[in-house]
Design a protein around this motif. Structure first.
Motif, PDB file in Angstrom:
ATOM      1  N   MET A   1       0.836  -1.193   0.000  1.00 35.69           N
ATOM      2  CA  MET A   1       0.000   0.000   0.000  1.00 35.69           C
ATOM      3  C   MET A   1       0.875   1.248   0.000  1.00 35.69           C
ATOM      4  O   MET A   1       1.849   1.336   0.755  1.00 35.69           O
ATOM      5  CB  MET A   1      -0.919   0.010   1.226  1.00 35.69           C
ATOM      6  CG  MET A   1      -1.767   1.271   1.368  1.00 35.69           C
ATOM      7  SD  MET A   1      -3.092   1.372   0.162  1.00 35.69           S
ATOM      8  CE  MET A   1      -4.219   0.159   0.833  1.00 35.69           C
ATOM      9  N   LEU A   2       0.532   2.207  -0.844  1.00 36.56           N
ATOM     10  CA  LEU A   2       1.223   3.494  -0.907  1.00 36.56           C
ATOM     11  C   LEU A   2       0.305   4.562  -0.336  1.00 36.56           C
ATOM     12  O   LEU A   2      -0.808   4.755  -0.821  1.00 36.56           O
ATOM     13  CB  LEU A   2       1.580   3.838  -2.348  1.00 36.56           C
ATOM     14  CG  LEU A   2       2.273   5.188  -2.572  1.00 36.56           C
ATOM     15  CD1 LEU A   2       3.662   5.186  -1.950  1.00 36.56           C
ATOM     16  CD2 LEU A   2       2.359   5.508  -4.068  1.00 36.56           C
ATOM     17  N   SER A   3       0.769   5.258   0.697  1.00 34.11           N
ATOM     18  CA  SER A   3       0.023   6.379   1.269  1.00 34.11           C
ATOM     19  C   SER A   3       0.521   7.674   0.627  1.00 34.11           C
ATOM     20  O   SER A   3       1.710   7.992   0.710  1.00 34.11           O
ATOM     21  CB  SER A   3       0.225   6.457   2.787  1.00 34.11           C
ATOM     22  OG  SER A   3      -0.292   5.323   3.427  1.00 34.11           O
ATOM     23  N   VAL A   4      -0.392   8.403   0.002  1.00 30.54           N
ATOM     24  CA  VAL A   4      -0.063   9.682  -0.616  1.00 30.54           C
ATOM     25  C   VAL A   4      -0.493  10.783   0.343  1.00 30.54           C
ATOM     26  O   VAL A   4      -1.690  10.954   0.598  1.00 30.54           O
ATOM     27  CB  VAL A   4      -0.769   9.848  -1.976  1.00 30.54           C
ATOM     28  CG1 VAL A   4      -0.362  11.178  -2.624  1.00 30.54           C
ATOM     29  CG2 VAL A   4      -0.447   8.677  -2.898  1.00 30.54           C
ATOM     30  N   VAL A   5       0.460  11.507   0.903  1.00 31.28           N
ATOM     31  CA  VAL A   5       0.168  12.567   1.862  1.00 31.28           C
ATOM     32  C   VAL A   5       0.281  13.913   1.146  1.00 31.28           C
ATOM     33  O   VAL A   5       1.341  14.238   0.591  1.00 31.28           O
ATOM     34  CB  VAL A   5       1.118  12.513   3.062  1.00 31.28           C
ATOM     35  CG1 VAL A   5       0.871  13.695   3.999  1.00 31.28           C
ATOM     36  CG2 VAL A   5       0.930  11.194   3.813  1.00 31.28           C
ATOM     37  N   ILE A   6      -0.806  14.686   1.184  1.00 24.13           N
ATOM     38  CA  ILE A   6      -0.868  15.953   0.458  1.00 24.13           C
ATOM     39  C   ILE A   6      -1.061  17.099   1.447  1.00 24.13           C
ATOM     40  O   ILE A   6      -2.152  17.273   1.999  1.00 24.13           O
ATOM     41  CB  ILE A   6      -2.025  15.957  -0.563  1.00 24.13           C
ATOM     42  CG1 ILE A   6      -1.909  14.757  -1.507  1.00 24.13           C
ATOM     43  CG2 ILE A   6      -2.039  17.272  -1.350  1.00 24.13           C
ATOM     44  CD1 ILE A   6      -3.049  14.645  -2.506  1.00 24.13           C
ATOM     45  N   PRO A   7      -0.021  17.903   1.707  1.00 22.11           N
ATOM     46  CA  PRO A   7      -0.212  19.116   2.509  1.00 22.11           C
ATOM     47  C   PRO A   7      -0.881  20.180   1.648  1.00 22.11           C
ATOM     48  O   PRO A   7      -0.461  20.424   0.508  1.00 22.11           O
ATOM     49  CB  PRO A   7       1.222  19.510   2.889  1.00 22.11           C
ATOM     50  CG  PRO A   7       2.065  18.968   1.780  1.00 22.11           C
ATOM     51  CD  PRO A   7       1.371  17.720   1.278  1.00 22.11           C
ATOM     52  N   LEU A   8      -1.914  20.814   2.190  1.00 21.67           N
ATOM     53  CA  LEU A   8      -2.751  21.710   1.379  1.00 21.67           C
ATOM     54  C   LEU A   8      -2.902  23.062   2.058  1.00 21.67           C
ATOM     55  O   LEU A   8      -3.310  23.139   3.218  1.00 21.67           O
ATOM     56  CB  LEU A   8      -4.126  21.067   1.187  1.00 21.67           C
ATOM     57  CG  LEU A   8      -5.215  21.896   0.498  1.00 21.67           C
ATOM     58  CD1 LEU A   8      -4.845  22.175  -0.959  1.00 21.67           C
ATOM     59  CD2 LEU A   8      -6.556  21.160   0.570  1.00 21.67           C
ATOM     60  N   TYR A   9      -2.574  24.116   1.314  1.00 25.23           N
ATOM     61  CA  TYR A   9      -2.793  25.466   1.827  1.00 25.23           C
ATOM     62  C   TYR A   9      -3.104  26.404   0.665  1.00 25.23           C
ATOM     63  O   TYR A   9      -2.260  26.682  -0.177  1.00 25.23           O
ATOM     64  CB  TYR A   9      -1.580  25.980   2.601  1.00 25.23           C
ATOM     65  CG  TYR A   9      -1.767  27.385   3.136  1.00 25.23           C
ATOM     66  CD1 TYR A   9      -2.766  27.658   4.069  1.00 25.23           C
ATOM     67  CD2 TYR A   9      -0.968  28.427   2.710  1.00 25.23           C
ATOM     68  CE1 TYR A   9      -2.955  28.942   4.554  1.00 25.23           C
ATOM     69  CE2 TYR A   9      -1.143  29.707   3.190  1.00 25.23           C
ATOM     70  CZ  TYR A   9      -2.140  29.974   4.111  1.00 25.23           C
ATOM     71  OH  TYR A   9      -2.328  31.246   4.584  1.00 25.23           O
ATOM     72  N   ASN A  10      -4.352  26.849   0.601  1.00 24.49           N
ATOM     73  CA  ASN A  10      -4.804  27.815  -0.405  1.00 24.49           C
ATOM     74  C   ASN A  10      -4.478  27.361  -1.836  1.00 24.49           C
ATOM     75  O   ASN A  10      -3.873  28.092  -2.620  1.00 24.49           O
ATOM     76  CB  ASN A  10      -4.193  29.192  -0.136  1.00 24.49           C
ATOM     77  CG  ASN A  10      -4.792  29.867   1.091  1.00 24.49           C
ATOM     78  OD1 ASN A  10      -5.828  29.439   1.598  1.00 24.49           O
ATOM     79  ND2 ASN A  10      -4.138  30.907   1.563  1.00 24.49           N
ATOM     80  N   GLU A  11      -4.910  26.144  -2.162  1.00 24.44           N
ATOM     81  CA  GLU A  11      -4.716  25.615  -3.516  1.00 24.44           C
ATOM     82  C   GLU A  11      -6.050  25.143  -4.096  1.00 24.44           C
ATOM     83  O   GLU A  11      -6.128  24.100  -4.749  1.00 24.44           O
ATOM     84  CB  GLU A  11      -3.711  24.459  -3.504  1.00 24.44           C
ATOM     85  CG  GLU A  11      -2.324  24.813  -3.017  1.00 24.44           C
ATOM     86  CD  GLU A  11      -1.551  25.680  -4.001  1.00 24.44           C
ATOM     87  OE1 GLU A  11      -2.085  25.967  -5.097  1.00 24.44           O
ATOM     88  OE2 GLU A  11      -0.421  26.078  -3.671  1.00 24.44           O
ATOM     89  N   ALA A  12      -7.106  25.928  -3.877  1.00 27.60           N
ATOM     90  CA  ALA A  12      -8.432  25.532  -4.348  1.00 27.60           C
ATOM     91  C   ALA A  12      -8.475  25.385  -5.872  1.00 27.60           C
ATOM     92  O   ALA A  12      -9.243  24.579  -6.405  1.00 27.60           O
ATOM     93  CB  ALA A  12      -9.475  26.554  -3.894  1.00 27.60           C
ATOM     94  N   ARG A  13      -7.633  26.130  -6.576  1.00 29.53           N
ATOM     95  CA  ARG A  13      -7.654  26.089  -8.038  1.00 29.53           C
ATOM     96  C   ARG A  13      -7.067  24.798  -8.601  1.00 29.53           C
ATOM     97  O   ARG A  13      -7.420  24.392  -9.709  1.00 29.53           O
ATOM     98  CB  ARG A  13      -6.876  27.279  -8.612  1.00 29.53           C
ATOM     99  CG  ARG A  13      -7.521  28.639  -8.365  1.00 29.53           C
ATOM    100  CD  ARG A  13      -6.692  29.737  -9.001  1.00 29.53           C
ATOM    101  NE  ARG A  13      -5.321  29.755  -8.462  1.00 29.53           N
ATOM    102  CZ  ARG A  13      -4.343  30.497  -8.962  1.00 29.53           C
ATOM    103  NH1 ARG A  13      -4.552  31.253 -10.027  1.00 29.53           N
ATOM    104  NH2 ARG A  13      -3.144  30.467  -8.398  1.00 29.53           N
TER     105      ARG A  13
END
Length: 235
Positions: free
Chosen positions: A1-13
């Motif tokens: 299993m590969l866990s994809v971790v996505i840090p998100l800050y003001n990227e609604a577009r």
């Protein structure tokens, strides 16, 4: 299993395109995936966009975690790393600078040589690389050189946002840096694990300008320099 971790800050577009690309990225046979998105106090509705996407695509299993206020990329990664349950963890930025189709390349050393850590270099392998800032490239090379010197490595791109780790090793580290100091800190601490197997593969890079939303600046570069010295000497 590969866990994809996505840090998100003001990227609604861009976040929906990122999620779609992550879900469509081909993986080697027998490798599953989970997606953990950590919204770091976005003010542009990014978390709501992810929530709506996850609700309309329940089979994809996107998990959304939220910080009440902005703490930094490193802090978002700490949260995502702690929540991951896959055998390996890959970091995916939410701005499309890195291409999820490169996951298969990052996994190759894992499957062929039991790699523990794989860095995706923007500077080897002849992959597409957007040409942008001269001084950024000089700063990157300087930071990579110093990191290598302190940690006895020979990476070509320590600051890359495309990194894959064996989950239990990454979760076993005591990580402190809450902003962009994550890169030199995790490199220094991984390098000190006895017998760790570090590999590097070439990945593509579609960089952004500041007008397009790039966030890292010269202050972050100075802090990265301090982190190299701090964790290089005292990890």
């Amino acid at each position: 299993m590969l866990s994809v971790v996505i840090p998100l800050y003001n990227e609604a577009r861009t976040i929906v395109r990122v999620l779609e690309a992550v879900q469509e990225a081909p993986l080697p046979t027998g490798i599953g995936r989970e997606v953990v998105v950590v919204d770091d106090g976005s003010a542009d509705g990014s978390a709501d966009v992810v929530a709506a996407y996850a609700a309309s695509n329940p089979a994809l299993g996107v998990r959304l975690l939220r910080h009440a206020h902005n703490q930094g990329k490193g802090a978002a990664l700490h949260t995502g790393i702690a929540a991951a349950s896959g055998d390996y963890i890959v970091v995916q930025d939410a701005d499309l600078e890195y291409d999820p189709t490169d996951y298969a390349k990052l996994l190759q050393p894992v499957l062929k040589a039991n790699a523990d850590v794989v860095y995706g270099s923007r500077f080897i392998g002849g992959e597409p690389h957007r040409i942008l800032f001269f001084w950024h490239s000089i700063g990157n090379k300087l930071l990579t050189f110093l990191s290598n010197a302190f940690n006895d490595l020979n990476l070509t791109d320590m600051e890359t946002g495309a990194k894959l780790f064996r989950r239990e090793l990454l979760q076993g580290l005591m990580l402190r840096e809450k902003r962009f100091g994550f890169e030199p800190e995790v490199t220094a601490k991984m390098a000190r694990i006895p017998g760790v197997r570090v590999y590097e593969v070439g990945v593509s890079y579609y960089g952004r300008t500041y007008a397009e939303g790039k966030k890292i600046n010269w202050r972050d570069g100075l802090w990265a320099l301090w982190c190299i010295v701090r964790y290089g000497l005292f990890s």
